[in-house]
Design an enzyme around this catalytic site. Structure first.
Site, PDB file in Angstrom:
ATOM      1  N   HIS A 101       0.876  -1.172   0.000  1.00 47.14           N
ATOM      2  CA  HIS A 101       0.000   0.000   0.000  1.00 47.14           C
ATOM      3  C   HIS A 101       0.913   1.221   0.000  1.00 47.14           C
ATOM      4  O   HIS A 101       1.984   1.189   0.621  1.00 47.14           O
ATOM      5  CB  HIS A 101      -0.841   0.110   1.261  1.00 47.14           C
ATOM      6  CG  HIS A 101      -1.756  -1.045   1.557  1.00 47.14           C
ATOM      7  ND1 HIS A 101      -1.331  -2.194   2.154  1.00 47.14           N
ATOM      8  CD2 HIS A 101      -3.095  -1.184   1.371  1.00 47.14           C
ATOM      9  CE1 HIS A 101      -2.365  -3.012   2.320  1.00 47.14           C
ATOM     10  NE2 HIS A 101      -3.442  -2.434   1.853  1.00 47.14           N
ATOM     11  N   ASP A 104       2.184   2.023   3.390  1.00 47.04           N
ATOM     12  CA  ASP A 104       3.106   1.083   4.053  1.00 47.04           C
ATOM     13  C   ASP A 104       4.532   1.481   3.775  1.00 47.04           C
ATOM     14  O   ASP A 104       5.399   1.373   4.632  1.00 47.04           O
ATOM     15  CB  ASP A 104       3.054  -0.357   3.491  1.00 47.04           C
ATOM     16  CG  ASP A 104       1.698  -0.950   3.373  1.00 47.04           C
ATOM     17  OD1 ASP A 104       0.845  -0.591   4.172  1.00 47.04           O
ATOM     18  OD2 ASP A 104       1.523  -1.800   2.471  1.00 47.04           O
ATOM     19  N   GLU A 232     -10.818  -6.778  -4.658  1.00 53.53           N
ATOM     20  CA  GLU A 232     -10.578  -7.879  -3.712  1.00 53.53           C
ATOM     21  C   GLU A 232     -11.808  -8.054  -2.823  1.00 53.53           C
ATOM     22  O   GLU A 232     -12.097  -7.210  -1.975  1.00 53.53           O
ATOM     23  CB  GLU A 232      -9.344  -7.547  -2.866  1.00 53.53           C
ATOM     24  CG  GLU A 232      -8.995  -8.646  -1.877  1.00 53.53           C
ATOM     25  CD  GLU A 232      -7.711  -8.343  -1.096  1.00 53.53           C
ATOM     26  OE1 GLU A 232      -6.757  -7.782  -1.676  1.00 53.53           O
ATOM     27  OE2 GLU A 232      -7.677  -8.673   0.105  1.00 53.53           O
ATOM     28  N   ASP A 296      -4.582 -13.694  -2.714  1.00 52.28           N
ATOM     29  CA  ASP A 296      -3.937 -13.362  -1.450  1.00 52.28           C
ATOM     30  C   ASP A 296      -3.925 -14.647  -0.626  1.00 52.28           C
ATOM     31  O   ASP A 296      -4.949 -15.060  -0.061  1.00 52.28           O
ATOM     32  CB  ASP A 296      -4.690 -12.232  -0.728  1.00 52.28           C
ATOM     33  CG  ASP A 296      -4.179 -10.858  -1.136  1.00 52.28           C
ATOM     34  OD1 ASP A 296      -3.286 -10.788  -2.017  1.00 52.28           O
ATOM     35  OD2 ASP A 296      -4.653  -9.851  -0.580  1.00 52.28           O
TER      36      ASP A 296
HETATM   37  C1  XLS Z   1      -7.507  -6.716   4.162  1.00 54.43           C
HETATM   38  C2  XLS Z   1      -7.068  -6.903   2.794  1.00 54.43           C
HETATM   39  C3  XLS Z   1      -5.920  -5.998   2.367  1.00 54.43           C
HETATM   40  C4  XLS Z   1      -5.790  -5.989   0.879  1.00 54.43           C
HETATM   41  C5  XLS Z   1      -4.997  -4.851   0.344  1.00 54.43           C
HETATM   42  O1  XLS Z   1      -8.242  -7.517   4.722  1.00 54.43           O
HETATM   43  O2  XLS Z   1      -6.738  -8.222   2.600  1.00 54.43           O
HETATM   44  O3  XLS Z   1      -4.741  -6.367   2.991  1.00 54.43           O
HETATM   45  O4  XLS Z   1      -5.243  -7.170   0.404  1.00 54.43           O
HETATM   46  O5  XLS Z   1      -5.523  -3.644   0.712  1.00 54.43           O
HETATM   47 NI    NI Z   2      -5.767  -9.055   0.961  1.00 50.54          NI
HETATM   48 NI    NI Z   3      -7.476  -9.722   4.478  1.00 49.61          NI
END
Ligand code: XLS
Ligand code: NI
Ligand code: NI
Length: 437
Positions: A101, A104, A232, A296
């Protein structure tokens, strides 16, 4: 720069009989499986926010993480130093990608302009390190959920000025992704949802979200960014209800607003389980729509109802994910990003290595098992037989679009009523999977 992990050298592949905790037992990056190397299939990525920014606090206690290289300050200098440490870690681990991010990697400033300058300073270091190591950016994203200004959401905020600010922040983050040659860009709607419907105009908020994403698509074209855009899914947390609930909801939203051709999904295991789905289900839903972009790779805890973001350890899970990915012909620009954090009790730097080695090995095994299941062929054969009636006669005619209700009624009346079909054989399927694990 002095190494931050002086005791650790590049993690080698030593094979299944090795007892070296700092070696891979299954991830052999150059090993070829189904015409691609393991590295090409798996496209592992280290998540900057968890691995380099998570201090391992929880709602009941302070952070426990020991990170000797980090002075704990919010300075740009500390951020630049941390970035170099991150690349030392990723290089020693042997992961080809990372993800971050904007906030980050670089500290938020006192104004948007200052935040942008901070980001530029760190991006310079990231670019140098990418060039030095060959490590690439899997995806970037903007943090639109930490700062109090986003308490009511970003693109779905009831406050138009917050929408405007978020647009400016995302514009900059896409520019940075472009500058760093990212393979993708993720939209995770951190607070795009609601806590109460009493105070929420849901239709208006979702319309705004679609507008926001259309502007992002336009800007992507304008600057020629070639990476994929992903949204996501996540059903809840931090809000009670997130608009990007699950894969099916996201696909419906993208279709409704004419965005589907511009987006794929970045599926996260723990989010699937929060939505009441198996990750395998989410993978199949997304892949069926041609929209499985990236993963992820983490896992939740069966007994804890929130997003615990643990490192993946289940062979079944990894096998199921890799089966869908092999079936769809592999990732194009996506990969397996470890959106996962070590436990609060695992506070030493070496634990970061153990965690990632475990995650990489479990997916390497998942890949090998998935490929073995495909080579074995029994599962595919059983599935094919289960649908055999659709390959001939009336089934084939229906699939070809040659029948209607009238012709089907005629057909039904002309023959005996169908009785129970052949067995589903679930237990046999499960036995074969276990045999090959
Ligand atoms: C949070 C999300 C975040 C995304 C990116 O639950 O998984 O980490 O992957 O913003
Ligand atoms: Ni995520
Ligand atoms: Ni997450």
């Amino acid at each position: 720069m002095n190494p931050s992990f002086p005791e650790i050298s590049k993690i080698p592949f030593e094979g299944p009989s090795s007892r070296n905790p700092l070696a891979f037992k299954h991830y052999d990056s150059a090993k070829v499986i189904e015409d691609r190397t393991m590295a090409e299939h798996l496209r592992f990525s280290v998540a900057y926010w968890h691995t380099f920014r998570n201090i391992l606090s929880d709602p009941f206690g302070a952070g426990t993480a020991i990170r000797p290289w980090d002075d704990g300050s919010n300075s740009v200098e500390n951020a630049c130093h941390r970035a170099r440490v991150a690349f030392e870690f990723i290089e020693k681990l042997g992961a080809p990608f990372y993800a971050f991010h904007d906030r980050d990697v670089a500290p938020e400033g006192a104004s948007l302009a200052e935040s942008n300058r901070n980001l530029d300073a760190v991006v310079k270091v990231l670019k140098e390190e990418q060039q030095r190591t060959g490590i690439k950016l899997l995806w970037a994203t903007a943090c639109l959920f930490t700062h109090p200004r986003f308490a009511h959401g970003a693109a779905t905020s009831p406050n138009a000025d917050v929408f405007v600010y978020a647009a400016a922040q995302v514009k900059k983050a896409i520019e940075v992704a472009h500058e760093l040659g990212a393979e993708g860009y993720v939209f995770w709607g951190g607070r795009e949802g609601y806590s109460s419907l009493w105070n929420t105009d849901m239709k208006r908020e979702v319309d705004h979200l679609a507008k926001f994403l259309h502007m992002a698509v336009d800007y992507k074209k304008q600057i020629g960014f070639q990476g994929d855009f992903y949204i996501e899914p996540k059903p809840r947390e931090p809000t009670k209800h997130q608009y990007d609930f699950d894969a099916a909801t996201c696909l419906n939203f993208l279709r409704e607003y004419g965005l589907l051709e511009h987006f794929k999904l970045n599926l996260e295991t723990n989010h699937a389980t929060l939505a009441g789905h198996a990750m395998h289900h989410e993978c199949e839903v997304a892949a069926a729509a041609g929209a499985l972009g990236s993963v992820d790779a983490n896992t939740g805890d069966e007994l804890i109802g929130w997003d615990t973001d643990q490192f993946p350890t289940s062979l079944y899970l990894a096998t199921q994910v890799m089966l869908t990915i092999l079936k769809m012909g592999g990732f194009t620009k996506g990969g397996l990003n470890f959106d996962a954090k070590v436990r609060r009790e695992s506070f030493e730097p070496v634990d970061l290595f153990y965690a990632h080695i475990g995650g990489m090995d479990v997916f390497a095994r998942g890949l090998k098992i998935a490929a073995a299941i495909r080579a074995d062929g029994r599962l595919a054969e059983l599935v094919k037989n289960r649908y055999a009636s659709w390959d001939v006669g009336i089934g084939a005619a229906i699939e070809a679009g040659q029948e209607d209700f009238t012709s089907l009624e005629k057909h039904a009346l002309s023959q005996p009523d169908p009785v129970q079909h052949t067995s589903g054989r679930q237990e046999l399927f499960e036995n074969i999977v276990n045999e090959l694990i």
